[in-house]
Design an enzyme around this catalytic site. Structure first.
Site, PDB file in Angstrom:
ATOM      1  N   THR A  94       0.858  -1.178   0.000  1.00 18.37           N
ATOM      2  CA  THR A  94       0.000   0.000   0.000  1.00 18.37           C
ATOM      3  C   THR A  94       0.891   1.224   0.000  1.00 18.37           C
ATOM      4  O   THR A  94       1.913   1.247   0.697  1.00 18.37           O
ATOM      5  CB  THR A  94      -0.915   0.024   1.237  1.00 18.37           C
ATOM      6  OG1 THR A  94      -1.374   1.370   1.470  1.00 18.37           O
ATOM      7  CG2 THR A  94      -0.203  -0.438   2.481  1.00 18.37           C
ATOM      8  N   CYS A 208      -1.267   4.733  -5.809  1.00 20.17           N
ATOM      9  CA  CYS A 208      -2.132   3.922  -4.961  1.00 20.17           C
ATOM     10  C   CYS A 208      -2.172   2.557  -5.615  1.00 20.17           C
ATOM     11  O   CYS A 208      -2.286   2.471  -6.849  1.00 20.17           O
ATOM     12  CB  CYS A 208      -3.526   4.524  -4.846  1.00 20.17           C
ATOM     13  SG  CYS A 208      -4.673   3.471  -3.932  1.00 20.17           S
TER      14      CYS A 208
END
Length: 242
Positions: A94, A208
């Site tokens: 992440t 992302c």
């Protein structure tokens, strides 16, 4: 017999993945890493890896409530569990939670593969000096990703304007993390990329790990640096290095 099996398959370091944020992108990590090992070693080869997949709900709540230390403690525990299980490195799957990368890295004695580093290396290799950065509001507005790229790789990093940042952030949490892919949202991202290009960006960072599910290289007027793909490739390099 075990020794013969190890000899016949060849040595690989064990990759440790902290996933679940969201599991949609964690599945991409698994696919990309195994695909990379297959391409390097042969058709029937696959990666030696461990994944600790967290429940994203409490992490997302901690993000939006500003309880970063709570989220860091959860991820540090995941890293320790991976090391105890035999992992030789840790990847945090992440971008946003790299805000607490130092705490996670400090929890273990094995290498922590930072998501920004393969991005910076790829930009340098492509002779790119100015990057546009898309991601959650946290990644676009806080310094943890931008400063690493600027300070360690000498890059300039641009982010979309306020209205575009709001839409980019919303689409990640409301759609991409829930497995929803929308042509309308793709067009919004394309407009954001076009705006970054008009301001001088030479490439766009899909900052992302879910954005690559929506935006492919053919969808962008700028060259794409997909953090998920680059991070996964860095994991393969680590696992197979001599």
């Amino acid at each position: 017999m075990n020794q013969d099996l190890q000899t016949s398959t060849g040595p690989q370091r064990v990759i440790g993945l902290i996933g679940g944020m969201s599991w949609e992108s964690s599945a991409e990590y698994y696919r990309l890493i195994n695909q990379g090992v297959r391409e390097r070693l042969g058709a029937l080869r696959s990666a030696r890896l461990l994944m600790y997949s967290v429940d994203f709900g409490p992490v997302e709540q901690a993000q939006h409530e500003g309880r970063w230390d709570d989220a860091a403690a959860l991820l540090a525990d995941a890293a320790r569990r991976l090391q105890a299980g035999g992992a030789d490195c840790v990847l945090l799957c992440t971008n946003t939670m790299h805000k607490v990368a130092d705490q996670v890295a400090a929890a273990v004695s094995i290498p922590f593969v930072h998501i920004a580093d393969p991005v910076g290396a790829a930009a340098r290799a492509a002779d790119v000096q100015v990057l546009g950065l898309l991601g959650t509001r946290f990644t676009m507005e806080q310094p943890f990703m931008r400063e690493r790229l600027e300070q360690q790789f000498g890059l300039k990093v641009l982010v979309p304007d306020e209205a575009e940042r709001t839409q980019v952030h919303r689409i990640i949490y409301e759609e991409l993390c829930a497995g929803q892919i929308s042509d309308v949202s793709r067009k919004l991202y394309q407009r954001a990329i076009e705006s970054l290009a008009a301001r001088g960006a030479q490439a766009v960072v899909l900052g992302c790990t879910e954005i690559g599910l929506l935006i492919k290289p053919a969808d962008s007027v700028l060259p794409v640096l997909d953090t998920t793909a680059l991070h996964a490739a860095a994991a393969v390099d680590f696992a197979l290095q001599d």
